[in-house]
Design an enzyme around this catalytic site. Structure first.
Site, PDB file in Angstrom:
ATOM      1  N   GLY A  15       0.813  -1.211   0.000  1.00 58.35           N
ATOM      2  CA  GLY A  15       0.000   0.000   0.000  1.00 58.35           C
ATOM      3  C   GLY A  15       0.846   1.259   0.000  1.00 58.35           C
ATOM      4  O   GLY A  15       2.072   1.212  -0.109  1.00 58.35           O
ATOM      5  N   ILE A  17       1.518   3.722   2.399  1.00 57.21           N
ATOM      6  CA  ILE A  17       2.480   3.865   3.485  1.00 57.21           C
ATOM      7  C   ILE A  17       3.440   2.682   3.484  1.00 57.21           C
ATOM      8  O   ILE A  17       4.663   2.843   3.610  1.00 57.21           O
ATOM      9  CB  ILE A  17       1.763   3.968   4.841  1.00 57.21           C
ATOM     10  CG1 ILE A  17       0.890   5.226   4.898  1.00 57.21           C
ATOM     11  CG2 ILE A  17       2.771   3.989   5.988  1.00 57.21           C
ATOM     12  CD1 ILE A  17       0.022   5.320   6.146  1.00 57.21           C
ATOM     13  N   GLU A  90      -8.752  -2.300   6.124  1.00 52.47           N
ATOM     14  CA  GLU A  90      -9.706  -1.600   5.274  1.00 52.47           C
ATOM     15  C   GLU A  90      -9.827  -0.183   5.813  1.00 52.47           C
ATOM     16  O   GLU A  90      -9.959   0.019   7.029  1.00 52.47           O
ATOM     17  CB  GLU A  90     -11.064  -2.295   5.305  1.00 52.47           C
ATOM     18  CG  GLU A  90     -11.069  -3.698   4.731  1.00 52.47           C
ATOM     19  CD  GLU A  90     -10.782  -3.737   3.239  1.00 52.47           C
ATOM     20  OE1 GLU A  90     -10.867  -2.673   2.584  1.00 52.47           O
ATOM     21  OE2 GLU A  90     -10.476  -4.815   2.723  1.00 52.47           O
ATOM     22  N   THR A  91      -9.760   0.805   4.925  1.00 52.38           N
ATOM     23  CA  THR A  91      -9.767   2.199   5.367  1.00 52.38           C
ATOM     24  C   THR A  91     -10.902   2.975   4.705  1.00 52.38           C
ATOM     25  O   THR A  91     -11.339   2.638   3.610  1.00 52.38           O
ATOM     26  CB  THR A  91      -8.431   2.893   5.049  1.00 52.38           C
ATOM     27  OG1 THR A  91      -8.216   2.866   3.622  1.00 52.38           O
ATOM     28  CG2 THR A  91      -7.276   2.174   5.730  1.00 52.38           C
ATOM     29  N   TYR A 193     -15.003   2.354  11.142  1.00 53.57           N
ATOM     30  CA  TYR A 193     -13.556   2.336  10.905  1.00 53.57           C
ATOM     31  C   TYR A 193     -12.806   2.720  12.178  1.00 53.57           C
ATOM     32  O   TYR A 193     -11.870   2.027  12.606  1.00 53.57           O
ATOM     33  CB  TYR A 193     -13.191   3.280   9.759  1.00 53.57           C
ATOM     34  CG  TYR A 193     -11.707   3.478   9.597  1.00 53.57           C
ATOM     35  CD1 TYR A 193     -10.893   2.432   9.181  1.00 53.57           C
ATOM     36  CD2 TYR A 193     -11.112   4.714   9.858  1.00 53.57           C
ATOM     37  CE1 TYR A 193      -9.516   2.605   9.037  1.00 53.57           C
ATOM     38  CE2 TYR A 193      -9.741   4.893   9.716  1.00 53.57           C
ATOM     39  CZ  TYR A 193      -8.950   3.834   9.309  1.00 53.57           C
ATOM     40  OH  TYR A 193      -7.596   4.001   9.169  1.00 53.57           O
ATOM     41  N   ASN A 222      -3.950  12.439   8.608  1.00 53.97           N
ATOM     42  CA  ASN A 222      -4.241  12.253   7.176  1.00 53.97           C
ATOM     43  C   ASN A 222      -2.939  12.234   6.380  1.00 53.97           C
ATOM     44  O   ASN A 222      -2.345  13.287   6.128  1.00 53.97           O
ATOM     45  CB  ASN A 222      -5.152  13.372   6.675  1.00 53.97           C
ATOM     46  CG  ASN A 222      -6.541  13.288   7.269  1.00 53.97           C
ATOM     47  OD1 ASN A 222      -6.708  13.310   8.491  1.00 53.97           O
ATOM     48  ND2 ASN A 222      -7.552  13.198   6.426  1.00 53.97           N
TER      49      ASN A 222
END
Length: 382
Positions: A15, A17, A90-91, A193, A222
């Site tokens: 992903g 990051i 999952e975001t 979440y 963020n």
């Protein structure tokens, strides 16, 4: 944790990051293994061929295609690892409010499998760093003229319907002054979440302490920068706004545009995560990781339009999503002190780098309207 060369497992390591962290750790001489399911929502429909994130790490790491919900996948990657950076999740706050089982299965269930194996198996893992989130706080920290420090709950639908978007003192109804959110702030997430990230963090910190593994939780704000997904309409307003601008579509700004977020550049997040992984002082600790600065969403939209030179209309709609917070930005005092973490990239520099990168990319399809339609059908978008 000794500062020697380690074998490090990164879940979700393909992903945004994870891939940046993996390349950084490899550059320091560490051996990195990645477990990632290459989700089409992030990597596209043919990820092993077309995903730039995957391409960046595939020949530099040991990669296993698999899910953290699969015990067998964990059993393949855990042997021999000295440390784990658990990023797989999952975001997306909005999507989590109607894909509840998937978020719970991956974020809580996957973490549960990892911890169960560590608790019952014979592995050499000495450190776990888990990606937590500022979403566990819900609304941030505020000062009330009458009561001092307060933590407002989720905003009421009735207030937002008439344009009252700022949280008010829960007891007196007075206007509040926004403060930086520190690690001792109240945890009261306002989305599924956020609840799953709180659960992840608490499980890791509790179980690892009981079995002699050093653990650190990083509550990321963020995160943004070159390489983040431009095709995922559920996370990251910089990506959402950029894709709409590039497609010549107007920008819909929720609420009155004065809602704010703490935008932290990817390089700073990688630095903070590597520090947490290597520093013994981080064991047993949680840290807020951000820029320490609140930036209004309307300012973000205006800045991106300026950088791209595409004059699309910016519409402040007064619409809102249930579960969204108004403000939250990180107090970095603890991270400064224990991790020696100091962000190096301010928002104006970071967004310029991000926009330069976007300008070098093919224009992605704009899935924003479909994501809004999904929330409208479920009564989550007003």
């Amino acid at each position: 944790m000794e500062k020697n060369i380690m074998k490090i497992l990164i879940t979700g390591g393909a992903g945004f990051i994870g891939s940046n962290l993996a390349l950084h750790l490899v550059s320091l001489g560490h051996e990195v293994t990645i477990l990632d399911n290459l989700s089409p929502q992030i990597h596209g429909e043919n990820p092993m061929v077309t995903s730039p994130l995957f391409q960046s790490i595939k020949d530099k790491t040991n990669f296993l295609l698999g899910s953290v919900t699969d015990v067998a996948a964990w059993e393949k990657v855990l042997p021999g690892q000295d440390a784990i950076v658990h990023l797989a999740a999952e975001t997306g706050t909005g999507q989590s409010m109607y894909e509840i089982k998937r978020y719970v299965d991956v974020n809580i269930g996957g973490t549960g499998i990892m911890l169960d194996l560590l608790a019952n198996g014979r592995y050499q893992v000495k450190k776990v760093v888990v990606a937590s989130s500022r979403s566990i706080y819900g609304e941030g920290k505020y000062h009330s003229p009458s009561l001092g420090i307060v933590y407002p709950g989720a905003r009421k639908d009735a207030d937002m319907q008439v344009g009252r978007f700022e949280p008010l003192c829960p007891q007196t109804g007075e206007a509040l002054t926004l403060l930086a959110t520190d690690e001792e702030s109240k945890i009261h997430p306002s989305s599924v979440y956020g609840i799953t990230k709180q659960n992840q963090e608490q499980m890791v910190m509790t179980v690892c302490a009981s079995i002699g593994i050093g653990a650190t939780a990083l509550r990321y704000q963020n995160v943004f920068g070159p390489g983040q997904s431009l095709s995922n309409p559920y996370t990251g307003i910089l990506s959402i706004f950029s894709t709409r601008i590039k497609n010549g579509n107007h920008l819909n700004i929720f609420e009155d545009g004065k809602e704010s977020r703490d935008f932290v550049f990817i390089d700073d997040v990688v630095d903070a995560t590597a520090l947490a992984l290597m520093e013994d002082a981080a064991n047993g600790q949680v840290f807020g990781i951000g820029s320490g600065v609140a930036t209004e969403v309307l300012s973000v939209a205006q800045t991106l339009v300026q950088h791209y030179g595409i004059d699309v209309p910016i519409k402040i709609t007064g619409a809102y999503r249930l579960g969204d917070i108004r403000h939250n930005f990180a107090d970095l005092s603890k991270a400064n002190h224990l991790l020696k973490f100091i962000p190096k990239v301010d928002f104006s520099t970071g967004i310029a780098r991000f926009a330069d990168w976007v300008n070098s990319q093919d224009v992605s399809a704009d899935g924003y309207d479909q994501s809004i339609s999904e929330m409208k059908k479920r009564g989550l978008y007003k």
